[in-house]
Motif scaffolding. Sequence first.
Motif, PDB file in Angstrom:
ATOM      1  N   ALA A 165      44.827  41.292  50.739  1.00 25.75           N
ATOM      2  CA  ALA A 165      45.010  42.533  49.867  1.00 25.75           C
ATOM      3  C   ALA A 165      45.196  42.071  48.350  1.00 25.75           C
ATOM      4  O   ALA A 165      44.293  42.840  47.643  1.00 25.75           O
ATOM      5  CB  ALA A 165      46.353  43.187  50.144  1.00 25.75           C
ATOM      6  N   SER A 166      45.880  40.997  48.147  1.00 24.26           N
ATOM      7  CA  SER A 166      45.777  40.611  46.752  1.00 24.26           C
ATOM      8  C   SER A 166      44.563  40.187  46.269  1.00 24.26           C
ATOM      9  O   SER A 166      44.089  40.280  45.177  1.00 24.26           O
ATOM     10  CB  SER A 166      46.927  39.380  46.603  1.00 24.26           C
ATOM     11  OG  SER A 166      48.008  39.855  46.976  1.00 24.26           O
ATOM     12  N   LYS A 167      43.746  39.192  47.228  1.00 25.37           N
ATOM     13  CA  LYS A 167      42.499  38.722  46.698  1.00 25.37           C
ATOM     14  C   LYS A 167      41.613  39.862  46.577  1.00 25.37           C
ATOM     15  O   LYS A 167      40.560  39.694  45.503  1.00 25.37           O
ATOM     16  CB  LYS A 167      41.725  37.827  48.023  1.00 25.37           C
ATOM     17  CG  LYS A 167      42.593  36.464  47.976  1.00 25.37           C
ATOM     18  CD  LYS A 167      41.769  35.806  48.888  1.00 25.37           C
ATOM     19  CE  LYS A 167      42.734  34.426  49.306  1.00 25.37           C
ATOM     20  NZ  LYS A 167      41.931  33.545  50.280  1.00 25.37           N
ATOM     21  N   ALA A 168      41.645  41.119  47.199  1.00 29.55           N
ATOM     22  CA  ALA A 168      40.819  42.133  47.153  1.00 29.55           C
ATOM     23  C   ALA A 168      41.011  42.805  45.759  1.00 29.55           C
ATOM     24  O   ALA A 168      40.068  43.228  45.166  1.00 29.55           O
ATOM     25  CB  ALA A 168      41.154  43.312  48.194  1.00 29.55           C
ATOM     26  N   ARG A 225      38.923  42.822  39.790  1.00 30.57           N
ATOM     27  CA  ARG A 225      38.961  42.543  38.545  1.00 30.57           C
ATOM     28  C   ARG A 225      37.748  41.712  38.069  1.00 30.57           C
ATOM     29  O   ARG A 225      37.308  42.127  37.113  1.00 30.57           O
ATOM     30  CB  ARG A 225      40.246  41.516  38.152  1.00 30.57           C
ATOM     31  CG  ARG A 225      41.505  41.975  38.237  1.00 30.57           C
ATOM     32  CD  ARG A 225      41.868  43.105  37.513  1.00 30.57           C
ATOM     33  NE  ARG A 225      41.854  42.853  35.999  1.00 30.57           N
ATOM     34  CZ  ARG A 225      42.488  42.480  35.304  1.00 30.57           C
ATOM     35  NH1 ARG A 225      43.774  42.071  35.689  1.00 30.57           N
ATOM     36  NH2 ARG A 225      42.347  42.374  33.912  1.00 30.57           N
ATOM     37  N   PHE A 226      37.306  40.993  38.885  1.00 29.04           N
ATOM     38  CA  PHE A 226      36.015  40.342  38.593  1.00 29.04           C
ATOM     39  C   PHE A 226      34.779  41.373  38.488  1.00 29.04           C
ATOM     40  O   PHE A 226      33.988  41.154  37.691  1.00 29.04           O
ATOM     41  CB  PHE A 226      35.754  39.246  39.725  1.00 29.04           C
ATOM     42  CG  PHE A 226      36.329  37.820  39.247  1.00 29.04           C
ATOM     43  CD1 PHE A 226      36.192  37.348  38.266  1.00 29.04           C
ATOM     44  CD2 PHE A 226      37.188  37.323  40.504  1.00 29.04           C
ATOM     45  CE1 PHE A 226      36.753  35.931  37.952  1.00 29.04           C
ATOM     46  CE2 PHE A 226      37.672  36.006  40.448  1.00 29.04           C
ATOM     47  CZ  PHE A 226      37.746  35.427  39.000  1.00 29.04           C
ATOM     48  N   TRP A 227      34.848  42.345  39.338  1.00 27.13           N
ATOM     49  CA  TRP A 227      33.982  43.179  39.514  1.00 27.13           C
ATOM     50  C   TRP A 227      34.154  44.250  38.329  1.00 27.13           C
ATOM     51  O   TRP A 227      32.891  44.452  37.676  1.00 27.13           O
ATOM     52  CB  TRP A 227      34.115  44.098  40.756  1.00 27.13           C
ATOM     53  CG  TRP A 227      33.003  45.230  40.869  1.00 27.13           C
ATOM     54  CD1 TRP A 227      33.128  46.488  40.829  1.00 27.13           C
ATOM     55  CD2 TRP A 227      31.626  45.022  41.127  1.00 27.13           C
ATOM     56  NE1 TRP A 227      31.959  47.213  40.772  1.00 27.13           N
ATOM     57  CE2 TRP A 227      31.061  46.163  41.169  1.00 27.13           C
ATOM     58  CE3 TRP A 227      30.657  43.881  41.363  1.00 27.13           C
ATOM     59  CZ2 TRP A 227      29.673  46.347  41.428  1.00 27.13           C
ATOM     60  CZ3 TRP A 227      29.380  44.119  41.387  1.00 27.13           C
ATOM     61  CH2 TRP A 227      28.986  45.397  41.381  1.00 27.13           C
ATOM     62  N   LEU A 278      33.751  38.221  46.881  1.00 23.89           N
ATOM     63  CA  LEU A 278      33.534  37.857  45.535  1.00 23.89           C
ATOM     64  C   LEU A 278      34.536  37.249  44.847  1.00 23.89           C
ATOM     65  O   LEU A 278      34.206  36.182  43.981  1.00 23.89           O
ATOM     66  CB  LEU A 278      33.634  39.200  44.751  1.00 23.89           C
ATOM     67  CG  LEU A 278      33.137  39.395  43.213  1.00 23.89           C
ATOM     68  CD1 LEU A 278      31.928  38.634  42.888  1.00 23.89           C
ATOM     69  CD2 LEU A 278      33.272  40.934  42.589  1.00 23.89           C
ATOM     70  N   TYR A 279      36.090  37.296  45.126  1.00 20.66           N
ATOM     71  CA  TYR A 279      37.015  36.708  44.280  1.00 20.66           C
ATOM     72  C   TYR A 279      36.882  35.193  44.892  1.00 20.66           C
ATOM     73  O   TYR A 279      36.978  34.416  43.855  1.00 20.66           O
ATOM     74  CB  TYR A 279      38.421  37.270  44.875  1.00 20.66           C
ATOM     75  CG  TYR A 279      39.587  36.313  44.587  1.00 20.66           C
ATOM     76  CD1 TYR A 279      39.991  36.271  43.312  1.00 20.66           C
ATOM     77  CD2 TYR A 279      40.068  35.789  45.544  1.00 20.66           C
ATOM     78  CE1 TYR A 279      41.078  35.418  42.921  1.00 20.66           C
ATOM     79  CE2 TYR A 279      41.086  34.767  44.976  1.00 20.66           C
ATOM     80  CZ  TYR A 279      41.536  34.675  43.987  1.00 20.66           C
ATOM     81  OH  TYR A 279      42.508  33.626  43.764  1.00 20.66           O
TER      82      TYR A 279
END
Length: 169
Positions: A79-82, A87-89, A152-153
């Motif tokens: 969940a945190s990585k999502a 944020r990157f996206w 992505l992260y």
Amino acid sequence: MTIEQTIASAFKMDEETWARHANPWSVWTRNTVLPILILAFWSRAWLGLWSLVLIAVAVLWTWINPRFFPRPESTENWASKAVLGERFWLNRKEMPVPERHRRAPKILSACSGAGMLCVIWGVYALEVWPTLFGAAVVYLSKLWFLDRMVWLYEDMNDCYVRPPSTPSQ
């Protein structure tokens, strides 16, 4: 500005809010937003103008949710990585994402948008099946989108956050 950045800006998502939203409790309870909004708007059939109170509470929960929970103790979870991938996206114009990550999030967001149109129509017409079908499409698309954000992260984190590794000789 991307659509996603416009939405984040409308929700006043600053650095602290994003950090708190990376708490898995925030991510998972965020899934309550759509059913609460559906029930609040649907309640107009039973409550008339009093439904505006429920609609206001639902909108308030949508705004409060990313701020409600503390920063997570660890971001080493799905969940945190999502959220961190999101944020990157969101910042993909300033920090381009790898080519392999550019198409799927757009398709999944479009699918989610189409599902939301079904939800809106179903709630407007007070029809259960379009509402449920649309909600299922929204959830499937959004959860798949979040899974892509984890990927992505992990790719972007390896490239931009961690120092490059020294080749072994």
